[in-house]
Design an enzyme around this catalytic site. Structure first.
Site, PDB file in Angstrom:
ATOM      1  N   HIS A  96      58.209  -0.909  18.992  1.00  0.00           N
ATOM      2  CA  HIS A  96      59.152  -1.105  17.529  1.00  0.00           C
ATOM      3  C   HIS A  96      58.825   0.423  16.973  1.00  0.00           C
ATOM      4  O   HIS A  96      57.992   1.138  17.112  1.00  0.00           O
ATOM      5  CB  HIS A  96      58.384  -1.619  17.134  1.00  0.00           C
ATOM      6  CG  HIS A  96      59.016  -2.272  15.788  1.00  0.00           C
ATOM      7  ND1 HIS A  96      59.594  -1.612  14.529  1.00  0.00           N
ATOM      8  CD2 HIS A  96      60.023  -3.632  15.571  1.00  0.00           C
ATOM      9  CE1 HIS A  96      60.116  -2.313  13.742  1.00  0.00           C
ATOM     10  NE2 HIS A  96      60.774  -3.754  14.463  1.00  0.00           N
ATOM     11  N   GLU A 168      67.403  -0.525  18.640  1.00  0.00           N
ATOM     12  CA  GLU A 168      67.296  -0.206  17.225  1.00  0.00           C
ATOM     13  C   GLU A 168      67.351   0.780  16.325  1.00  0.00           C
ATOM     14  O   GLU A 168      66.625   1.077  16.518  1.00  0.00           O
ATOM     15  CB  GLU A 168      65.883  -1.502  17.110  1.00  0.00           C
ATOM     16  CG  GLU A 168      65.864  -2.847  17.231  1.00  0.00           C
ATOM     17  CD  GLU A 168      64.587  -3.479  16.444  1.00  0.00           C
ATOM     18  OE1 GLU A 168      65.030  -3.783  15.612  1.00  0.00           O
ATOM     19  OE2 GLU A 168      63.576  -2.835  16.357  1.00  0.00           O
TER      20      GLU A 168
HETATM   21  C1  PEP Z   1      63.265  -5.021  12.537  1.00  0.00           C
HETATM   22  O1  PEP Z   1      61.624  -4.953  12.177  1.00  0.00           O
HETATM   23  O2  PEP Z   1      62.848  -4.889  14.016  1.00  0.00           O
HETATM   24  C2  PEP Z   1      64.529  -5.652  11.663  1.00  0.00           C
HETATM   25  C3  PEP Z   1      64.653  -4.952  12.818  1.00  0.00           C
HETATM   26  O3  PEP Z   1      64.191  -5.414  10.716  1.00  0.00           O
HETATM   27  P1  PEP Z   1      65.288  -5.891   9.976  1.00  0.00           P
HETATM   28  O4  PEP Z   1      66.558  -6.770  10.543  1.00  0.00           O
HETATM   29  O5  PEP Z   1      64.916  -6.308   8.955  1.00  0.00           O
HETATM   30  O6  PEP Z   1      66.034  -4.646   9.541  1.00  0.00           O
END
Ligand code: PEP
Length: 247
Positions: A96, A168
């Protein structure tokens, strides 16, 4: 219809008692739905409470937010895979962006974690994504592919199908800025091309994460390349989370 995955990352929030209350309310709002799988990633101390509260709901799974690759030892503060499994986890997030950029996790370490999870028959959800400066420098695909190669370095082509990928973009996490569905699709295509080069023979699940909420989930999930969402902030309220999982 392709299966959709909805993954909630509760980060450093939600006590065991709060997890029990969340799950009780959420399950009232979200009956099992064909072709949908739900993942919950609570803090390590709330893994067991979450697993117990979800018992009987075969459409749900619980994972750790991070694991160490060693099965045991002098690693104060870390959670081993046997510890996570003992508390009900059947998977874990790996790499992450907060682990990479706040705690300094290296790409080589993500690879060790993925390999250790697979050896223990747990599902790794490998997170990849570029920083804003990397995006602005036109390096998005190069960064994501480098992270994929490192994270999957020890994985055989046959085992690739046991791994879930979450794209992400770091600049979108917790910022309220989301990649547009079209932007996410471009990166998801690059990820799939790399997975094919690594020998994946079946379609692997590739999720999108980064400020997903009730207002933008539908347009992201409408993209054929996006197999689900990984959600932080908007997964902390059972009503809002049920709105997203019911999208
Ligand atoms: C995450 O923690 O993986 C994330 C996508 O957080 P957020 O949805 O708050 O951006």
């Amino acid at each position: 219809m392709r299966p959709l995955i909805f993954a909630a990352n509760w980060k450093m929030q939600v006590t065991p008692a709060e997890a029990r209350a969340f799950v009780a309310r959420f399950l009232e709002l979200h009956p099992p739905r064909e072709g949908r799988a739900l993942w919950f990633f609570p803090a390590a101390v709330s893994l067991e409470a979450t697993t117990t509260a979800l018992q009987g709901r075969g459409d749900t799974r619980v994972g750790a937010q991070d694991v160490h690759w060693e099965p045991k030892g002098a690693f104060t503060g870390a959670t081993s895979i046997p510890l996570a499994r003992g508390a009900g986890a059947t998977g874990a997030l790996v790499g992450h962006s907060e682990r990479r950029h706040v705690f300094g996790e290296t790409e080589a370490e993500t690879g060790r974690k993925v390999t250790a999870l697979l050896a223990a028959s747990l599902t790794p959800m490998l997170c990849v994504g570029e920083l804003l400066a990397e995006r602005e420098a036109g390096q998005t695909e190069a960064v994501v592919i480098r992270q994929l190669r490192a994270g999957l370095a020890g994985v055989s082509p046959a085992d690739l199908q046991c791994v879930v990928i979450a794209y992400e973009p770091v600049w979108a996490i917790g910022t309220g800025r989301t990649a547009t569905p079209a932007d996410a699709t471009v990166v998801h295509r690059a990820i799939r091309a790399e997975l094919a080069r690594l020998g994946a023979s079946t379609r692997m699940s590739v999720l999108y994460g980064g400020s997903v909420n009730g207002g933008n989930a539908a347009s992201l999930l409408a993209e054929v390349e996006i197999d689900g969402v990984l959600v932080g902030g908007a997964s902390l309220d059972p009503v809002g989370w049920a709105e997203i999982t019911g999208t």
